[in-house]
Design a protein around this motif. Structure first.
Motif, PDB file in Angstrom:
ATOM      1  N   ALA A 350      13.135  33.452  53.977  1.00 41.69           N
ATOM      2  CA  ALA A 350      12.458  34.747  54.084  1.00 41.69           C
ATOM      3  C   ALA A 350      11.009  34.704  54.094  1.00 41.69           C
ATOM      4  CB  ALA A 350      12.942  35.556  53.231  1.00 41.69           C
ATOM      5  N   LEU A 351      10.375  33.650  53.325  1.00 38.93           N
ATOM      6  CA  LEU A 351       9.002  33.465  53.451  1.00 38.93           C
ATOM      7  C   LEU A 351       8.274  33.051  54.867  1.00 38.93           C
ATOM      8  CD1 LEU A 351       8.639  31.847  49.814  1.00 38.93           C
ATOM      9  CD2 LEU A 351       8.257  34.193  50.442  1.00 38.93           C
ATOM     10  N   HIS A 352       9.078  32.682  55.619  1.00 38.96           N
ATOM     11  CA  HIS A 352       8.891  32.330  56.797  1.00 38.96           C
ATOM     12  C   HIS A 352       9.793  32.828  57.838  1.00 38.96           C
ATOM     13  CE1 HIS A 352       7.120  28.948  54.465  1.00 38.96           C
ATOM     14  NE2 HIS A 352       6.335  28.746  55.003  1.00 38.96           N
ATOM     15  N   PHE A 353       9.848  34.163  57.914  1.00 39.45           N
ATOM     16  CA  PHE A 353      10.816  34.826  58.826  1.00 39.45           C
ATOM     17  C   PHE A 353      10.701  34.599  60.232  1.00 39.45           C
ATOM     18  CE2 PHE A 353      12.885  38.580  60.646  1.00 39.45           C
ATOM     19  CZ  PHE A 353      13.992  38.538  59.986  1.00 39.45           C
ATOM     20  N   PHE A 414      13.633  42.378  47.386  1.00 37.99           N
ATOM     21  CA  PHE A 414      14.020  42.391  49.002  1.00 37.99           C
ATOM     22  C   PHE A 414      14.001  40.704  49.214  1.00 37.99           C
ATOM     23  CE2 PHE A 414      12.968  42.239  53.597  1.00 37.99           C
ATOM     24  CZ  PHE A 414      14.171  42.687  54.076  1.00 37.99           C
ATOM     25  N   TRP A 415      14.889  40.202  50.002  1.00 32.59           N
ATOM     26  CA  TRP A 415      14.928  38.799  50.640  1.00 32.59           C
ATOM     27  C   TRP A 415      15.534  39.100  52.085  1.00 32.59           C
ATOM     28  CZ3 TRP A 415      12.357  34.638  48.958  1.00 32.59           C
ATOM     29  CH2 TRP A 415      12.580  33.601  49.370  1.00 32.59           C
ATOM     30  N   GLY A 416      14.497  38.966  52.870  1.00 32.82           N
ATOM     31  CA  GLY A 416      14.922  39.378  54.073  1.00 32.82           C
ATOM     32  C   GLY A 416      15.882  38.485  55.094  1.00 32.82           C
ATOM     33  N   THR A 417      16.500  37.500  54.404  1.00 28.22           N
ATOM     34  CA  THR A 417      17.328  36.485  54.947  1.00 28.22           C
ATOM     35  C   THR A 417      18.811  36.540  54.313  1.00 28.22           C
ATOM     36  OG1 THR A 417      16.445  34.780  54.047  1.00 28.22           O
ATOM     37  CG2 THR A 417      15.925  35.005  56.250  1.00 28.22           C
ATOM     38  N   TRP A 418      19.018  37.751  53.350  1.00 31.82           N
ATOM     39  CA  TRP A 418      20.130  37.577  52.592  1.00 31.82           C
ATOM     40  C   TRP A 418      21.462  38.015  53.734  1.00 31.82           C
ATOM     41  CZ3 TRP A 418      20.743  35.784  48.083  1.00 31.82           C
ATOM     42  CH2 TRP A 418      21.852  36.244  47.232  1.00 31.82           C
ATOM     43  N   ARG A 423      22.896  45.144  57.627  1.00 33.34           N
ATOM     44  CA  ARG A 423      23.527  46.668  57.451  1.00 33.34           C
ATOM     45  C   ARG A 423      22.473  47.466  56.923  1.00 33.34           C
ATOM     46  NH1 ARG A 423      28.138  45.541  53.431  1.00 33.34           N
ATOM     47  NH2 ARG A 423      27.946  43.196  53.680  1.00 33.34           N
ATOM     48  N   GLU A 424      21.236  46.985  56.813  1.00 33.58           N
ATOM     49  CA  GLU A 424      20.225  47.847  56.366  1.00 33.58           C
ATOM     50  C   GLU A 424      19.056  48.196  57.401  1.00 33.58           C
ATOM     51  OE1 GLU A 424      18.580  46.276  52.862  1.00 33.58           O
ATOM     52  OE2 GLU A 424      20.261  45.416  52.060  1.00 33.58           O
ATOM     53  N   SER A 425      19.373  48.159  58.459  1.00 29.87           N
ATOM     54  CA  SER A 425      18.520  48.300  59.681  1.00 29.87           C
ATOM     55  C   SER A 425      18.136  49.840  59.749  1.00 29.87           C
ATOM     56  CB  SER A 425      19.190  48.098  60.951  1.00 29.87           C
ATOM     57  OG  SER A 425      19.698  46.798  61.119  1.00 29.87           O
ATOM     58  N   TYR A 426      18.777  50.938  59.554  1.00 28.05           N
ATOM     59  CA  TYR A 426      18.132  52.218  59.513  1.00 28.05           C
ATOM     60  C   TYR A 426      18.081  52.753  58.112  1.00 28.05           C
ATOM     61  CZ  TYR A 426      20.325  51.604  64.175  1.00 28.05           C
ATOM     62  OH  TYR A 426      20.545  51.247  65.497  1.00 28.05           O
ATOM     63  N   PRO A 427      16.922  53.708  57.930  1.00 35.23           N
ATOM     64  CA  PRO A 427      16.484  54.174  56.635  1.00 35.23           C
ATOM     65  C   PRO A 427      17.669  54.904  56.105  1.00 35.23           C
ATOM     66  CG  PRO A 427      15.008  54.435  58.457  1.00 35.23           C
ATOM     67  CD  PRO A 427      15.982  54.100  58.918  1.00 35.23           C
ATOM     68  N   THR A 428      18.766  55.490  56.851  1.00 35.14           N
ATOM     69  CA  THR A 428      19.609  56.292  56.192  1.00 35.14           C
ATOM     70  C   THR A 428      20.695  55.302  55.660  1.00 35.14           C
ATOM     71  OG1 THR A 428      20.825  56.245  58.318  1.00 35.14           O
ATOM     72  CG2 THR A 428      19.324  57.990  57.926  1.00 35.14           C
ATOM     73  N   ASN A 429      20.766  54.365  55.952  1.00 37.98           N
ATOM     74  CA  ASN A 429      21.904  53.103  55.302  1.00 37.98           C
ATOM     75  C   ASN A 429      21.476  52.893  53.787  1.00 37.98           C
ATOM     76  OD1 ASN A 429      22.882  53.432  57.682  1.00 37.98           O
ATOM     77  ND2 ASN A 429      22.640  51.071  58.266  1.00 37.98           N
ATOM     78  N   TYR A 430      22.326  52.360  53.102  1.00 41.72           N
ATOM     79  CA  TYR A 430      22.056  51.837  51.676  1.00 41.72           C
ATOM     80  C   TYR A 430      21.483  50.579  51.827  1.00 41.72           C
ATOM     81  CZ  TYR A 430      24.662  55.665  49.592  1.00 41.72           C
ATOM     82  OH  TYR A 430      25.055  56.762  49.172  1.00 41.72           O
ATOM     83  N   ARG A 431      20.417  50.319  50.989  1.00 36.82           N
ATOM     84  CA  ARG A 431      19.754  48.919  50.951  1.00 36.82           C
ATOM     85  C   ARG A 431      20.402  48.183  49.513  1.00 36.82           C
ATOM     86  NH1 ARG A 431      16.086  49.496  54.620  1.00 36.82           N
ATOM     87  NH2 ARG A 431      15.213  51.651  55.025  1.00 36.82           N
ATOM     88  N   ASN A 432      20.181  46.861  49.869  1.00 30.82           N
ATOM     89  CA  ASN A 432      20.977  45.906  48.986  1.00 30.82           C
ATOM     90  C   ASN A 432      19.845  45.912  47.605  1.00 30.82           C
ATOM     91  OD1 ASN A 432      23.148  43.921  48.339  1.00 30.82           O
ATOM     92  ND2 ASN A 432      20.997  42.466  48.200  1.00 30.82           N
ATOM     93  N   ALA A 433      20.579  45.791  46.627  1.00 31.22           N
ATOM     94  CA  ALA A 433      19.822  45.578  45.508  1.00 31.22           C
ATOM     95  C   ALA A 433      20.086  44.089  44.741  1.00 31.22           C
ATOM     96  CB  ALA A 433      20.036  46.810  44.455  1.00 31.22           C
ATOM     97  N   PHE A 434      19.275  43.686  43.863  1.00 37.87           N
ATOM     98  CA  PHE A 434      19.520  42.502  43.301  1.00 37.87           C
ATOM     99  C   PHE A 434      19.421  42.560  41.801  1.00 37.87           C
ATOM    100  CE2 PHE A 434      17.870  41.086  47.588  1.00 37.87           C
ATOM    101  CZ  PHE A 434      18.592  40.115  47.657  1.00 37.87           C
ATOM    102  N   LYS A 435      20.465  41.784  41.191  1.00 36.15           N
ATOM    103  CA  LYS A 435      20.587  41.861  39.874  1.00 36.15           C
ATOM    104  C   LYS A 435      19.755  41.019  38.895  1.00 36.15           C
ATOM    105  CE  LYS A 435      24.338  41.354  36.295  1.00 36.15           C
ATOM    106  NZ  LYS A 435      25.957  41.231  36.142  1.00 36.15           N
TER     107      LYS A 435
END
Length: 448
Positions: A350-353, A414-418, A423-435
């Motif tokens: 993700a650092l070199h997306f 956020f890690w863009g290659t997860w 599934r998070e393309s649209y602002p209305t969708n839920y976004r993934n969180a990290f524990k």
């Protein structure tokens, strides 16, 4: 009418050698000589002392014209300008002759011939300029220049000898730089370790409970504690630079140990929405959530070639990692610029997306200090964290800690290659969180 009168006045000033004098009855006669009288009268206006510039007046019946006093100086000025021009021409010729003669002498001394398209001025076939100095004077001048050149040559040779001497001293000083000191210390530690191992072998059965002492001389990072008999995770003191000593959290049990932890996210107990000084010096608890500090990260990565390992776990229990073979952070003057290359792992790079989202060679940005590539605002302020933003990001491990999925601005960790980021393309969708998130480094040549 004005143009005609000015021409008449100029004609009088230049052409008429004698000025008509005025008689008592108002008629004009020639001042001296038998020439007939002239109706035009040209005379000084007022009384003039010695050295003074007098105005003049011209009478053209029925008109009388007052001329400025500078008219008297016009002819004198023109003559001075002509003399000055001739003098400049002579000086220019003399300088050109001197330059050509100097070039000939230098080329003769160096064994070079003159180009065919540049003849020398002042040779016999061109004739001589009477205002140019003679051969004897030129010869004297050339001798003086030769003496000066010899002095300059001797000075340069002396300076070169001094530079060679200083270079030798610098090379001598370089022999005692810190890298060599560190190498010597490492060799001494290895020798001590070898002696201790021999003592263990030679130890009789009468002393099985005794353990040889372990001595650690100024460890630069957690990997230097690898010689300890018992390896445990915990807080240790490191000295990556003789002028810098501080505490770090060492992971001595995972993946061969020797890891110096730079950042850790566990439960959201520490806010990462911090200022530039906070990220510079570090914040949080080394046994909990923390950011080690950009100054300390710079010291650690400057001392050795470091490998970076990033571990991520989401709330669905998925664990992945990203490893980079080179990781370096510049100093504050260079705004803590990031160098990170050589990806391997399972989490994705993700650092070199892509070319538009690349965190390599980017400066560090905080909400109060904008160093990112986004022209319309501050990425640190928008995403509430400090990070090596581009314009703005494809990865941000210092984002807000959410205890589960969230909606809205993607300002969380956020890690863009997860694996489920699509599934998070649209602002209305839920976004993934990290524990949990962890960043840690270890020397590239480390051997467990």
């Amino acid at each position: 009418m004005r143009l005609t009168l000015m021409c008449v006045c100029w004609t009088l000033l230049v052409s008429v050698p004698r000025v008509a004098a005025e008689t008592a009855d108002g008629s004009a006669v020639e001042d001296k000589g038998g020439a007939p009288g002239c109706p035009v009268r040209f005379k000084p206006a007022g009384q003039c002392g010695d050295g003074e510039e007098c105005p003049y007046q011209v009478t053209l019946p029925p008109l009388t014209i007052q001329l400025p006093k500078q008219f008297k100086m016009l002819e004198k000025t023109m003559k001075e300008l002509q003399n000055l021009k001739e003098t400049v021409t002579k000086l220019k010729s003399a300088c050109e002759e001197c330059r050509q003669q100097t070039d000939r002498t230098l080329q003769r001394d160096s064994g070079e011939a003159l180009p065919l398209d540049q003849p020398v001025r002042g040779d016999k076939d061109e004739g001589g300029d009477p205002d140019v100095p003679g051969k004897e004077q030129q010869s004297t001048t050339m001798q003086e220049m030769q003496v000066k050149m010899n002095r300059m040559s001797n000075s340069l040779k002396h300076a070169r000898n001094q530079i060679t001497t200083l270079q030798g001293r610098l090379e001598g000083l370089n022999l005692i730089n810190m890298d060599n000191v560190n190498t010597i210390v490492d060799s001494k530690v290895e020798n001590i370790t070898g002696v201790i191992n021999k003592l263990n072998i030679q130890c009789s059965s009468a002393c099985p409970a005794q353990k040889p002492p372990v001595s650690i001389m100024a460890p630069r990072d957690c990997s230097d504690y690898n010689i300890m008999v018992e390896k445990k995770n915990g807080v240790y003191t490191v000295t990556p630079d003789p002028r810098s000593t501080f505490e770090v959290y060492c992971n001595m049990e995972s993946y061969g140990g020797g890891w110096t932890v730079l950042q850790q996210r566990l439960n959201g107990s520490v806010s990462f929405n911090r200022t530039w000084p906070d990220y510079k010096n570090g914040f949080g608890n080394l046994r909990g959530e923390f950011w080690l500090g950009n100054d300390k990260i710079h010291q650690l990565t400057k001392a050795r070639d470091m490998v970076l390992r990033i571990e991520l776990e989401d709330f669905e229990g998925v664990r992945e990692y990203a490893k980079y073979d080179r990781f370096y952070v510049s100093n504050e003057f260079l705004r803590y610029r990031l160098t990170v290359t050589g990806y391997s792992g399972t989490a994705g790079d993700a650092l070199h997306f892509n070319k538009h989202y690349n965190h390599d060679q980017k400066f560090f940005t905080t909400p109060d200090k904008d160093n990112d590539k986004y022209p319309s605002g501050n990425c640190g302020a928008y995403y509430s964290s400090g990070w090596w933003f581009d314009a703005c990001m494809s990865a941000n491990l210092n984002g807000k800690y959410y205890k589960g999925k969230y909606k809205g601005v993607r300002n969380g960790i956020f890690w863009g290659t997860w694996h489920n980021v699509s599934r998070e393309s649209y602002p209305t969708n839920y976004r993934n969180a990290f524990k949990t998130v962890k960043m840690m480094i270890r020397p590239k040549n480390y051997a467990p």
